[in-house]
Design an enzyme around this catalytic site. Sequence first.
Site, PDB file in Angstrom:
ATOM      1  N   GLU A 108       0.841  -1.214   0.000  1.00 55.88           N
ATOM      2  CA  GLU A 108       0.000   0.000   0.000  1.00 55.88           C
ATOM      3  C   GLU A 108       0.874   1.261   0.000  1.00 55.88           C
ATOM      4  OE1 GLU A 108      -3.247  -0.233  -0.606  1.00 55.88           O
ATOM      5  OE2 GLU A 108      -3.207   1.955  -0.697  1.00 55.88           O
TER       6      GLU A 108
HETATM    7  C1  LIG Z   1       2.794  -9.693   0.834  1.00 51.95           C
HETATM    8  C2  LIG Z   1       2.483  -8.661  -0.209  1.00 51.95           C
HETATM    9  C3  LIG Z   1       1.165  -8.355  -0.504  1.00 51.95           C
HETATM   10  C4  LIG Z   1       0.870  -7.435  -1.498  1.00 51.95           C
HETATM   11  N1  LIG Z   1      -0.449  -7.222  -1.861  1.00 51.95           N
HETATM   12  C5  LIG Z   1      -0.705  -6.530  -3.004  1.00 51.95           C
HETATM   13  C6  LIG Z   1      -2.022  -6.496  -3.560  1.00 51.95           C
HETATM   14  O1  LIG Z   1      -2.974  -7.049  -3.002  1.00 51.95           O
HETATM   15  N2  LIG Z   1      -2.209  -5.854  -4.752  1.00 51.95           N
HETATM   16  C7  LIG Z   1      -1.191  -5.243  -5.414  1.00 51.95           C
HETATM   17  O2  LIG Z   1      -1.426  -4.701  -6.477  1.00 51.95           O
HETATM   18  N3  LIG Z   1       0.073  -5.223  -4.897  1.00 51.95           N
HETATM   19  C8  LIG Z   1       0.338  -5.862  -3.717  1.00 51.95           C
HETATM   20  N4  LIG Z   1       1.618  -5.891  -3.220  1.00 51.95           N
HETATM   21  C9  LIG Z   1       2.669  -5.154  -3.895  1.00 51.95           C
HETATM   22  C10 LIG Z   1       3.165  -3.955  -3.094  1.00 51.95           C
HETATM   23  O3  LIG Z   1       2.193  -2.943  -3.064  1.00 51.95           O
HETATM   24  C11 LIG Z   1       4.489  -3.535  -3.697  1.00 51.95           C
HETATM   25  O4  LIG Z   1       5.449  -4.520  -3.352  1.00 51.95           O
HETATM   26  C12 LIG Z   1       4.934  -2.162  -3.237  1.00 51.95           C
HETATM   27  O5  LIG Z   1       4.097  -1.182  -3.758  1.00 51.95           O
HETATM   28  C13 LIG Z   1       6.386  -1.840  -3.630  1.00 51.95           C
HETATM   29  O6  LIG Z   1       6.619  -2.100  -4.983  1.00 51.95           O
HETATM   30  P1  LIG Z   1       7.883  -3.004  -5.400  1.00 51.95           P
HETATM   31  O7  LIG Z   1       7.837  -4.238  -4.590  1.00 51.95           O
HETATM   32  O8  LIG Z   1       7.923  -3.132  -6.853  1.00 51.95           O
HETATM   33  O9  LIG Z   1       9.143  -2.182  -4.893  1.00 51.95           O
HETATM   34  P2  LIG Z   1       9.868  -1.004  -5.712  1.00 51.95           P
HETATM   35  O10 LIG Z   1       8.861  -0.061  -6.230  1.00 51.95           O
HETATM   36  O11 LIG Z   1      10.842  -1.599  -6.663  1.00 51.95           O
HETATM   37  O12 LIG Z   1      10.659  -0.290  -4.522  1.00 51.95           O
HETATM   38  C14 LIG Z   1      11.948  -0.736  -4.059  1.00 51.95           C
HETATM   39  C15 LIG Z   1      12.509   0.334  -3.114  1.00 51.95           C
HETATM   40  O13 LIG Z   1      12.656   1.562  -3.825  1.00 51.95           O
HETATM   41  C16 LIG Z   1      11.949   2.607  -3.188  1.00 51.95           C
HETATM   42  N5  LIG Z   1      11.374   3.501  -4.210  1.00 51.95           N
HETATM   43  C17 LIG Z   1      10.788   3.159  -5.372  1.00 51.95           C
HETATM   44  N6  LIG Z   1      10.358   4.261  -5.996  1.00 51.95           N
HETATM   45  C18 LIG Z   1      10.651   5.316  -5.210  1.00 51.95           C
HETATM   46  C19 LIG Z   1      10.467   6.722  -5.297  1.00 51.95           C
HETATM   47  N7  LIG Z   1       9.850   7.277  -6.333  1.00 51.95           N
HETATM   48  N8  LIG Z   1      10.911   7.493  -4.281  1.00 51.95           N
HETATM   49  C20 LIG Z   1      11.515   6.946  -3.212  1.00 51.95           C
HETATM   50  N9  LIG Z   1      11.722   5.642  -3.067  1.00 51.95           N
HETATM   51  C21 LIG Z   1      11.298   4.826  -4.052  1.00 51.95           C
HETATM   52  C22 LIG Z   1      10.872   1.917  -2.356  1.00 51.95           C
HETATM   53  O14 LIG Z   1      10.485   2.727  -1.249  1.00 51.95           O
HETATM   54  C23 LIG Z   1      11.577   0.648  -1.933  1.00 51.95           C
HETATM   55  O15 LIG Z   1      12.353   0.874  -0.790  1.00 51.95           O
HETATM   56  C24 LIG Z   1       1.926  -6.768  -2.176  1.00 51.95           C
HETATM   57  C25 LIG Z   1       3.245  -7.055  -1.844  1.00 51.95           C
HETATM   58  C26 LIG Z   1       3.538  -8.000  -0.913  1.00 51.95           C
HETATM   59  C27 LIG Z   1       4.984  -8.335  -0.640  1.00 51.95           C
END
Ligand SMILES: Cc1cc2nc3c(=O)[nH]c(=O)nc-3n(C[C@H](O)[C@H](O)[C@H](O)COP(=O)(O)OP(=O)(O)OC[C@H]3O[C@@H](n4cnc5c(N)ncnc54)[C@H](O)[C@@H]3O)c2cc1C
Length: 597
Positions: free
Chosen positions: A439
């Site tokens: 989220e």
């Molecule tokens: C158990 C679990 C349940 C989930 N449930 C859902 C769900 O029901 N539906 C759904 O759609 N998704 C879901 N997600 C996905 C979740 O919302 C994402 O993992 C999350 O939004 C982060 O995206 P990412 O994993 O690609 O990380 P990335 O976006 O690759 O981020 C990696 C790091 O970079 C940082 N970062 C990235 N962009 C920026 C920026 N612009 N400024 C500063 N820092 C940044 C982040 O803070 C983080 O520390 C779930 C994930 C998990 C693990």
Amino acid sequence: MSTYTPPLRDMLFVMKEIGSLDAVLAQPGNEEVTVELVEAVLEEAAKFASNVLAPINAQGDTQGCRWNDGVVTTADGFKQAYAGFCETGWNGMPAGTEFGGQGMPTLVSTAVLEMWKASNMAFSLCQMLTLGAVEAITHHARDELKQRYLPAMVEGRWTGTMNITEPQAGSDLAAIRTKAVPEGDHYRISGTKIFITWGEHDMAQNIIHLVLARLPDAPAGVKGISLFLCPKFLVNADGSLGARNDLVCASIEHKMGIHGSATAVMAFGEGSGAIGGLIGEPNQGLACMFTMMNHARLNVGLEGVAISERAYQQARQYALDRVQGKTLGREDAQSATIIGHPDVRRMLMDMKARVEAMRALAYYTAGQMDRAHGHKDGATRQSAQTLVDLLIPIVKGWCTDNALGITSDGVQVHGGMGFIEETGASQHLRDARITTIYEGTTGIQANDLIGRKLARDGGAAMKRLIAVMGDDLDSARAMSGQGDATLDSMAAALRTGLGALTEATHWLLAASARDAAAGAVPYLKLCGTVIAGWLMARAAHAATAQAARGDPHADFLAAKRITALHYALHVLPEGGALRDTVVHGSATTLGLSDSQF
Ligand SMILES: Cc1cc2nc3c(=O)[nH]c(=O)nc-3n(C[C@H](O)[C@H](O)[C@H](O)COP(=O)(O)OP(=O)(O)OC[C@H]3O[C@@H](n4cnc5c(N)ncnc54)[C@H](O)[C@@H]3O)c2cc1C
């Protein structure tokens, strides 16, 4: 086995004194909700949480969900618990009455939701996702879709999901690639979504996926994303279930915590394309998602409160039972329980003070959401909404960040047994870890806070809140303490914290975007630390006044004063360090080249 007893006295106290329960119940639309009814609802929810959900929390963790050829089987007891949850009407309790919910104010449902999350966070996610989907459909779908889907979803017969994330599109939604091609009165959806919470399971008859996808002629970036409703089983006009849609759970993730909930990889349209209906206008998918964002983020922040409360209760019990060493100053006595050791008490006090402060912040925000939704005066509604928009990233980011430290201290109080799975202390730490990630990560919340919420209005909303807190401090009636040393000490600590928040706010407003972004997370933590400190001071004043009136819960009220003072003396001073990090920190944060890391 780890047990859970909802802290009903504190919940009610915070609802009344911080969330302004009386004012919420006096609003139009809440005529049938009385304080007595709220107390009865909380007591019944407490029984369900303690007796049904808490006992299956550990087996959800150890068994987890099992995937076999697209079918997901939940841990023992989850299916039965979910059936009971729906039969007793808990699933739809927060939803509006139009489609079968009970239309409870957000403040009331927030307290109830805290109990589901504390007793069994993995289980609670299913309702959270379903109600999020219900909210999006209610606000944006055409009537026919509402009539067809909402009654069963509110009841819980069908659950809901949010399909946003793709392998290349996490924080950056502009990178979403899933396609939607128009075909007659519907669309054909194809693409892969990952990390979909409760994307597949055996607890409900149907699963309604809300999917973000792109139309063929959509503009690039976030302005070209639309929202679609894709059911697992197609639904006939009379509400009966039809053929299986072209979507499948390709696998589920092996993860660090919340094992009781399936985190699914969803493959849409591997055949002819999954049939879906458009929600809202084409290319307005993100706006539709924003409708539910405040509730969703409040609820994940609340997970931080809830899992921390659970960890605190377990650590407290262990400290009361575990015999080890002798109490300082009483070396001649027999060995005593570890709660006698000052350092163990320090950890427990820190946990307790932070949990109560986080609860105050979350319930205050929930009360303001009710005000924004239902107050009879339009200007009051508008100013409450502005305040909510400002507070939401703070509730989400700060409460979940705190939960990591609190659940870790929960392990520490247990010593070696905390590291051993059988006590269950480590489950809370592992479950809490996801809350700062999904989220919107803490970094994304902080960007929202300094970018959209602070910079957009030149800091006006934050300055207004700082002024309100300052007025409270200056008001002899509300905050001076009138010779009460406890209240005076709190006022002094809060004044210093407010100074730090004011200085950091002014600095951020004048800083370059890159320097400001380097200090965004420390600033978010500073906001949470100080605003919750203000609410704890309010709580201490309310407790003092109640005690003076001869309230029978003298023990609780005295503990509240000491806990609030502990927060002021042990947590609020962190504000000064956070201010320094914001104001002086960007040069080194941004100082190295990529190759120097
Ligand atoms: C158990 C679990 C349940 C989930 N449930 C859902 C769900 O029901 N539906 C759904 O759609 N998704 C879901 N997600 C996905 C979740 O919302 C994402 O993992 C999350 O939004 C982060 O995206 P990412 O994993 O690609 O990380 P990335 O976006 O690759 O981020 C990696 C790091 O970079 C940082 N970062 C990235 N962009 C920026 C920026 N612009 N400024 C500063 N820092 C940044 C982040 O803070 C983080 O520390 C779930 C994930 C998990 C693990």
